[in-house]
Scaffold this motif. Structure first.
Motif, PDB file in Angstrom:
ATOM      1  N   TRP A 170       0.741  -1.201   0.085  1.00 59.77           N
ATOM      2  CA  TRP A 170       0.094   0.057  -0.013  1.00 59.77           C
ATOM      3  C   TRP A 170       0.979   1.169  -0.100  1.00 59.77           C
ATOM      4  CZ3 TRP A 170      -3.692   1.498   4.541  1.00 59.77           C
ATOM      5  CH2 TRP A 170      -4.804   2.496   4.102  1.00 59.77           C
TER       6      TRP A 170
ATOM      7  N   ASP B 185       1.651  -8.600  -1.285  1.00 58.06           N
ATOM      8  CA  ASP B 185       0.285  -8.267  -1.344  1.00 58.06           C
ATOM      9  C   ASP B 185      -0.059  -7.114  -1.837  1.00 58.06           C
ATOM     10  OD1 ASP B 185      -2.551  -8.775   0.380  1.00 58.06           O
ATOM     11  OD2 ASP B 185      -1.820  -6.573   0.399  1.00 58.06           O
TER      12      ASP B 185
ATOM     13  N   LYS C 104      -6.303  -7.814  -4.831  1.00 59.77           N
ATOM     14  CA  LYS C 104      -7.411  -7.807  -4.075  1.00 59.77           C
ATOM     15  C   LYS C 104      -8.468  -7.103  -5.156  1.00 59.77           C
ATOM     16  CE  LYS C 104      -5.467  -6.836   0.148  1.00 59.77           C
ATOM     17  NZ  LYS C 104      -4.338  -5.902  -0.360  1.00 59.77           N
TER      18      LYS C 104
ATOM     19  N   ASN D 119     -11.191  -7.988   5.497  1.00 62.72           N
ATOM     20  CA  ASN D 119     -12.112  -7.078   6.378  1.00 62.72           C
ATOM     21  C   ASN D 119     -13.593  -7.867   6.551  1.00 62.72           C
ATOM     22  OD1 ASN D 119     -10.216  -4.840   6.737  1.00 62.72           O
ATOM     23  ND2 ASN D 119     -10.667  -4.673   4.531  1.00 62.72           N
TER      24      ASN D 119
ATOM     25  N   TYR E  55      -3.090  -7.670   8.376  1.00 61.99           N
ATOM     26  CA  TYR E  55      -2.504  -6.466   7.716  1.00 61.99           C
ATOM     27  C   TYR E  55      -1.962  -5.370   8.822  1.00 61.99           C
ATOM     28  CZ  TYR E  55      -7.234  -4.051   7.301  1.00 61.99           C
ATOM     29  OH  TYR E  55      -8.288  -3.438   7.504  1.00 61.99           O
ATOM     30  N   SER E  56      -1.433  -4.297   8.299  1.00 63.20           N
ATOM     31  CA  SER E  56      -0.833  -3.405   9.163  1.00 63.20           C
ATOM     32  C   SER E  56      -0.305  -3.933  10.605  1.00 63.20           C
ATOM     33  CB  SER E  56      -1.990  -2.268   9.592  1.00 63.20           C
ATOM     34  OG  SER E  56      -2.560  -1.921   8.423  1.00 63.20           O
ATOM     35  N   PRO E  57       0.623  -4.952  10.415  1.00 60.47           N
ATOM     36  CA  PRO E  57       1.215  -5.550  11.819  1.00 60.47           C
ATOM     37  C   PRO E  57       2.119  -4.774  12.538  1.00 60.47           C
ATOM     38  CG  PRO E  57       2.368  -6.442   9.723  1.00 60.47           C
ATOM     39  CD  PRO E  57       1.116  -5.605   9.284  1.00 60.47           C
TER      40      PRO E  57
ATOM     41  N   ALA F  47       1.367  -1.712  13.025  1.00 60.01           N
ATOM     42  CA  ALA F  47       0.577  -0.457  13.228  1.00 60.01           C
ATOM     43  C   ALA F  47       1.039   0.737  12.540  1.00 60.01           C
ATOM     44  CB  ALA F  47       0.521  -0.122  14.788  1.00 60.01           C
TER      45      ALA F  47
ATOM     46  N   ILE G 207       1.900  -9.200   6.669  1.00 60.51           N
ATOM     47  CA  ILE G 207       2.276  -8.536   5.566  1.00 60.51           C
ATOM     48  C   ILE G 207       2.719  -7.206   5.810  1.00 60.51           C
ATOM     49  CG2 ILE G 207       1.186 -10.085   3.758  1.00 60.51           C
ATOM     50  CD1 ILE G 207      -1.052  -8.122   3.694  1.00 60.51           C
ATOM     51  N   PRO G 208       3.802  -6.792   6.508  1.00 61.73           N
ATOM     52  CA  PRO G 208       4.248  -5.668   6.623  1.00 61.73           C
ATOM     53  C   PRO G 208       4.831  -4.934   5.506  1.00 61.73           C
ATOM     54  CG  PRO G 208       6.046  -7.229   7.275  1.00 61.73           C
ATOM     55  CD  PRO G 208       4.907  -7.831   7.041  1.00 61.73           C
TER      56      PRO G 208
ATOM     57  N   THR H 100       7.229  -2.015   3.712  1.00 57.13           N
ATOM     58  CA  THR H 100       8.286  -1.043   3.727  1.00 57.13           C
ATOM     59  C   THR H 100       9.121  -0.723   2.455  1.00 57.13           C
ATOM     60  OG1 THR H 100      10.484  -0.611   4.660  1.00 57.13           O
ATOM     61  CG2 THR H 100      10.148  -3.054   4.160  1.00 57.13           C
TER      62      THR H 100
ATOM     63  N   ASP I 105      12.066   0.506   2.597  1.00 63.34           N
ATOM     64  CA  ASP I 105      13.338   0.853   3.019  1.00 63.34           C
ATOM     65  C   ASP I 105      13.967  -0.630   3.111  1.00 63.34           C
ATOM     66  OD1 ASP I 105      15.439   0.874   4.864  1.00 63.34           O
ATOM     67  OD2 ASP I 105      14.783   2.614   5.453  1.00 63.34           O
TER      68      ASP I 105
ATOM     69  N   GLN J 171      15.135  -6.178   8.482  1.00 66.11           N
ATOM     70  CA  GLN J 171      14.693  -6.360   9.827  1.00 66.11           C
ATOM     71  C   GLN J 171      13.476  -7.176   9.880  1.00 66.11           C
ATOM     72  OE1 GLN J 171      14.424  -2.434  11.448  1.00 66.11           O
ATOM     73  NE2 GLN J 171      16.561  -1.956  11.349  1.00 66.11           N
TER      74      GLN J 171
HETATM   75  N1  LIG Z   1      -6.981  -5.585   3.103  1.00 65.62           N
HETATM   76  C1  LIG Z   1      -6.885  -4.465   3.816  1.00 65.62           C
HETATM   77  O1  LIG Z   1      -7.831  -3.579   3.655  1.00 65.62           O
HETATM   78  C2  LIG Z   1      -5.601  -3.693   4.217  1.00 65.62           C
HETATM   79  C3  LIG Z   1      -5.724  -2.632   4.671  1.00 65.62           C
HETATM   80  C4  LIG Z   1      -4.437  -1.921   4.884  1.00 65.62           C
HETATM   81  C5  LIG Z   1      -3.033  -2.772   4.630  1.00 65.62           C
HETATM   82  N2  LIG Z   1      -3.427  -3.746   3.904  1.00 65.62           N
HETATM   83  C6  LIG Z   1      -1.927  -4.332   3.513  1.00 65.62           C
HETATM   84  O2  LIG Z   1      -1.183  -4.619   4.472  1.00 65.62           O
HETATM   85  C7  LIG Z   1       0.070  -3.983   4.408  1.00 65.62           C
HETATM   86  C8  LIG Z   1       0.720  -3.454   5.799  1.00 65.62           C
HETATM   87  O3  LIG Z   1      -0.224  -2.727   6.229  1.00 65.62           O
HETATM   88  P1  LIG Z   1       0.389  -1.013   6.375  1.00 65.62           P
HETATM   89  O4  LIG Z   1       1.160  -0.566   5.231  1.00 65.62           O
HETATM   90  O5  LIG Z   1      -1.052  -0.524   6.579  1.00 65.62           O
HETATM   91  O6  LIG Z   1       0.912  -1.050   7.707  1.00 65.62           O
HETATM   92  P2  LIG Z   1       2.225  -1.618   8.413  1.00 65.62           P
HETATM   93  O7  LIG Z   1       2.824  -2.682   7.449  1.00 65.62           O
HETATM   94  O8  LIG Z   1       1.785  -1.932   9.798  1.00 65.62           O
HETATM   95  O9  LIG Z   1       3.349  -0.453   8.518  1.00 65.62           O
HETATM   96  C9  LIG Z   1       4.067   0.513   7.254  1.00 65.62           C
HETATM   97  C10 LIG Z   1       4.817   1.385   7.930  1.00 65.62           C
HETATM   98  O10 LIG Z   1       5.830   0.848   8.475  1.00 65.62           O
HETATM   99  C11 LIG Z   1       7.141   1.134   8.138  1.00 65.62           C
HETATM  100  N3  LIG Z   1       7.797   0.118   8.658  1.00 65.62           N
HETATM  101  C12 LIG Z   1       8.096  -1.184   8.096  1.00 65.62           C
HETATM  102  N4  LIG Z   1       8.871  -1.914   8.316  1.00 65.62           N
HETATM  103  C13 LIG Z   1       9.539  -1.176   9.298  1.00 65.62           C
HETATM  104  C14 LIG Z   1      10.660  -1.376  10.396  1.00 65.62           C
HETATM  105  N5  LIG Z   1      11.239  -2.601  10.405  1.00 65.62           N
HETATM  106  N6  LIG Z   1      10.951  -0.450  11.155  1.00 65.62           N
HETATM  107  C15 LIG Z   1      10.571   0.652  10.977  1.00 65.62           C
HETATM  108  N7  LIG Z   1       9.381   1.251  10.447  1.00 65.62           N
HETATM  109  C16 LIG Z   1       9.122   0.023   9.580  1.00 65.62           C
HETATM  110  C17 LIG Z   1       7.164   1.691   6.992  1.00 65.62           C
HETATM  111  O11 LIG Z   1       7.869   2.413   6.563  1.00 65.62           O
HETATM  112  P3  LIG Z   1       9.317   2.494   5.914  1.00 65.62           P
HETATM  113  O12 LIG Z   1       9.028   2.489   4.404  1.00 65.62           O
HETATM  114  O13 LIG Z   1      10.103   3.502   6.153  1.00 65.62           O
HETATM  115  O14 LIG Z   1       9.833   1.357   6.352  1.00 65.62           O
HETATM  116  C18 LIG Z   1       5.771   2.214   6.507  1.00 65.62           C
HETATM  117  O15 LIG Z   1       5.342   3.475   6.819  1.00 65.62           O
HETATM  118  C19 LIG Z   1      -0.306  -2.977   3.466  1.00 65.62           C
HETATM  119  O16 LIG Z   1       0.842  -2.422   2.470  1.00 65.62           O
HETATM  120  C20 LIG Z   1      -1.182  -3.770   2.541  1.00 65.62           C
HETATM  121  O17 LIG Z   1      -0.636  -4.544   1.437  1.00 65.62           O
HETATM  122  C21 LIG Z   1      -4.357  -4.243   3.577  1.00 65.62           C
END
Ligand SMILES: NC(=O)c1ccc[n+]([C@@H]2O[C@H](COP(=O)([O-])OP(=O)(O)OC[C@H]3O[C@@H](n4cnc5c(N)ncnc54)[C@H](OP(=O)(O)O)[C@@H]3O)[C@@H](O)[C@H]2O)c1
Length: 281
Positions: free
Chosen positions: A18, A46, A77, A140, A190-192, A194, A237-238, A240, A242, A248
């Motif tokens: 995302w 994903d 999706k 969801n 998702y958003s593991p 936060a 599915i985090p 990043t 980076d 990490q």
């Molecule tokens: N089905 C749905 O409705 C739904 C909704 C939301 C999300 N999703 C899916 O789930 C995925 C993950 O959720 P998300 O993107 O909302 O949130 P997330 O994975 O919880 O967090 C992403 C954020 O965390 C940072 N990050 C990642 N790894 C890190 C690390 N090791 N240390 C520090 N910061 C880190 C990333 O920034 P950096 O780039 O700086 O690392 C990014 O800003 C989405 O990308 C999407 O594919 C699905």
């Protein structure tokens, strides 16, 4: 019986996308991060037609171009309003075109919508029969929606439910996780972490998590990620962009918690004791 599911059950970390592909100036770093993930052994990517209105799928297509397709597990999706027998095949074809592939491993209904589930399931099954998806699932969906899905013809073929799950959103532990386990339907979290710095800063500064992470020689974000997959039966599915963060996140697969550590976490971030509405982002 849900065929071909073992590959996602065995994976505990995949790559979210995302917000990737939105800004051309970030493209190279984003592609590099995904490649670091694949080279580091992650196979699940994903994405969704929603992300950047196709931009994330296009980015994924570029990132995976040099790899063997069958070594990867691609999830995309469909918008709820495209989940009809007429629209879904077209939306799927557009996704496949952007991804540069002729099938996705798992195609999810992004969230519950107005098109009857029976019609969506029929469209998913037709796409499966056509070889354009290996499996289909939902996202969801709360318990009542999963139950409704099970009433539909072929609804039991659902191969996964992707929902919000992290230390700050534990509601599904009360009913949805047990329900999915009972039905043998994998959970994708998702958003593991936060959403990292954008929403997860209160975790980063939490004294308990900080000291626990310090003792383990890891970051708080790695700790958050490892916590979501602690039972070994969840795919997180985090996302990043980076490469260092990607490494990490791969390392987080190896992080384990003692029973005492899990108790300390539970005492601070309480597990649910009653039904909570499904949280969504
Ligand atoms: N089905 C749905 O409705 C739904 C909704 C939301 C999300 N999703 C899916 O789930 C995925 C993950 O959720 P998300 O993107 O909302 O949130 P997330 O994975 O919880 O967090 C992403 C954020 O965390 C940072 N990050 C990642 N790894 C890190 C690390 N090791 N240390 C520090 N910061 C880190 C990333 O920034 P950096 O780039 O700086 O690392 C990014 O800003 C989405 O990308 C999407 O594919 C699905």
């Amino acid at each position: 019986m849900k065929d071909d599911q073992t590959s996602i059950i065995q994976e505990t970390i995949g790559m979210g996308t995302w917000h990737m592909g939105d800004e051309p100036v970030k493209e190279q770093a984003e592609i590099e991060a995904l490649k670091v993930g694949i080279d580091g052994g992650l196979i699940v990517i994903d994405t969704a037609e929603m992300y950047g209105e196709g931009a994330a799928e296009t980015l994924v297509g570029k990132a995976i171009a040099g790899y063997t397709r069958s070594d990867l597990y691609l999830i995309s999706k469909v918008y709820p309003w495209h989940a009809s027998t007429t629209e879904l095949p077209q939306a799927l074809d557009r996704s496949l075109e952007r991804l540069g592939t002729d099938y996705v491993d798992l195609y999810l209904l992004h969230w519950p919508g107005d098109i009857p589930l029976a019609e969506t399931v029929a469209a998913m099954e037709a796409a499966k029969a056509a070889g354009k998806i290996r499996n289909w699932g939902v996202s969801n969906f709360d318990v009542s929606q999963m139950q409704a899905l099970m009433q539909v013809s072929d609804g039991s073929h659902c191969a996964a439910n992707q929902v919000l799950y992290n230390l700050g959103a534990r509601g599904i532990e009360y009913d949805l996780i047990p329900w999915l386990q009972e039905a043998d339907i994998p959970l994708i979290a998702y958003s593991p972490i936060a959403q990292g710095d954008s929403r997860g800063n209160h975790f980063r500064n939490d004294p308990l998590l900080k000291s626990m992470a310090e003792q383990k020689g890891i970051s708080v974000f790695q700790l958050l990620l490892a916590w979501t997959i602690r039972n070994g039966q969840t795919l997180a599915i985090p996302q990043t962009s980076d490469a260092q963060h990607m490494i990490q996140n791969i390392e987080a697969k190896q992080i384990r918690f003692s029973a005492a550590e899990l108790e300390q976490i539970d005492a601070r971030f309480l597990p649910p004791t009653k039904k909570q509405p499904l949280e969504v982002i």
